[in-house]
Design an enzyme around this catalytic site. Sequence first.
Site, PDB file in Angstrom:
ATOM      1  N   SER A 145       0.852  -1.238   0.005  1.00  0.00           N
ATOM      2  CA  SER A 145      -0.067  -0.037   0.144  1.00  0.00           C
ATOM      3  C   SER A 145       1.024   1.312  -0.012  1.00  0.00           C
ATOM      4  O   SER A 145       1.685   1.409  -0.887  1.00  0.00           O
ATOM      5  CB  SER A 145      -1.031  -0.090   1.245  1.00  0.00           C
ATOM      6  OG  SER A 145      -1.989   0.980   0.988  1.00  0.00           O
ATOM      7  N   ASP A 154      -9.735  -5.789  -4.502  1.00  0.00           N
ATOM      8  CA  ASP A 154      -9.014  -4.460  -3.616  1.00  0.00           C
ATOM      9  C   ASP A 154     -10.018  -3.319  -3.380  1.00  0.00           C
ATOM     10  O   ASP A 154     -10.385  -2.752  -4.315  1.00  0.00           O
ATOM     11  CB  ASP A 154      -7.608  -4.239  -4.179  1.00  0.00           C
ATOM     12  CG  ASP A 154      -6.952  -3.244  -3.358  1.00  0.00           C
ATOM     13  OD1 ASP A 154      -7.377  -2.311  -2.640  1.00  0.00           O
ATOM     14  OD2 ASP A 154      -5.570  -3.208  -3.343  1.00  0.00           O
ATOM     15  N   HIS A 200      -7.527  -5.761   0.068  1.00  0.00           N
ATOM     16  CA  HIS A 200      -6.310  -4.897   0.043  1.00  0.00           C
ATOM     17  C   HIS A 200      -5.121  -5.208   0.986  1.00  0.00           C
ATOM     18  O   HIS A 200      -3.972  -5.125   0.791  1.00  0.00           O
ATOM     19  CB  HIS A 200      -6.501  -3.366   0.374  1.00  0.00           C
ATOM     20  CG  HIS A 200      -5.518  -2.318   0.396  1.00  0.00           C
ATOM     21  ND1 HIS A 200      -5.175  -1.941  -0.778  1.00  0.00           N
ATOM     22  CD2 HIS A 200      -4.847  -1.793   1.291  1.00  0.00           C
ATOM     23  CE1 HIS A 200      -4.298  -0.993  -0.724  1.00  0.00           C
ATOM     24  NE2 HIS A 200      -4.011  -0.787   0.584  1.00  0.00           N
TER      25      HIS A 200
END
Length: 399
Positions: free
Chosen positions: A215, A303, A385
């Site tokens: 991320s 995601d 995610h």
Amino acid sequence: MRRRGGDGDSGPRSDSGDIGRAEGRPGAARHGRAQHSWFPGLRMLLLAPLLTYISVPFLVRLFPSVLTKFVYLNFLAFPFFVDFRQPELLVSNTISLHLTTEPGVTVGVWHTVPGSRGAEAQGKDQRWYEEALADAHPVIIYLHGNGGTRAASHRVQFLKTMGAADFHILALDYRGYGDSSGHPTESGFTTDVLALYDWAKARSGNSSIVFWGHSLGTGIATNAVRKLQEERGVQADAVVLESPYTNIREAAANIPLTKIYRQFPGFEYLILDSLARAGMFFRSDENVKVLGCPLLILHAEDDGVVPPKLGRKVGTCHPGFEPGFGGPKWPERGWPALRRGLGSPARASDRAPAPWQLYETAREAYKDKSKVKFVTFPEKLGLGHDYISFHPELPALVK
């Protein structure tokens, strides 16, 4: 007499009615005033959200540093009440250490040794762990996303998964996170990561060192690797980008959090331009153009943070694309064809996910195309995610 009596009788009745009406008027007035007193409060209740909504973009423009709070989320130090000095309570074969990355800044790091050395690691001190880095097992420098600390559950799971696969893992909390000192900045993150790299390189001999970003950490990883290559002439052994974005501006323009402001007049000027004013860029799409090391991009189809559609239209599908474990195989070419493989209708206007854009950008720039890989994980796995690290076959992708 009857008339006078009648007149006399009617007098008191009239007075009584007048008195009743006189007494009723103050009561009605009080009732009216009470009713009207609710209106200002009701108006404020309705106007407060609207005024807040309107004022936020202007406050962000006037005070761009406010944006750093929303991007880094380092004040959300979950899980709470963690003793960073005792990582073994969460993950085996792990020790805590602190590293000074520049004067006045010290970052907390957890070092997990390979599972094959777990029994040997019991009761050992930091010196033994440092010497263990030279045992020829590959080393991962793990760079987590925004919010929380290295003790978050999905990050601990990563340590367990990759440790069991015989990797050393060095997981740090950047400055301003967890038990690290200092304040978060993009340039400061790069300093922290390269200081940890230098520390690990000095102890790991010829072992490979992999930069693994998740991320927000993907932008931090590409910043560090690019600086390492351009300023020192050192090429990283490998980079893994898990759930990445192209750059922080495009990410901010498309994440669910900013959806309510996308139609706001001046959205780009007031909010997106303020990211640069706050010193936040994280240009992975530019960084990968100058890299030459092996690059692996991981992305889950479900995601919900990195938007499913972002940026420009993708051309052809390249050999470096690989469907994730349990995923479909797409014999056709192009992103619209991939959507057909996912059961979605293809359209000429289809846009690719940010990770796919990053993959295509890198592959176009790399001389050796085989060094760039892109792997997706099907929606049915529910990895989203944060939970690609929960996939048991994840280590096989790196090895």
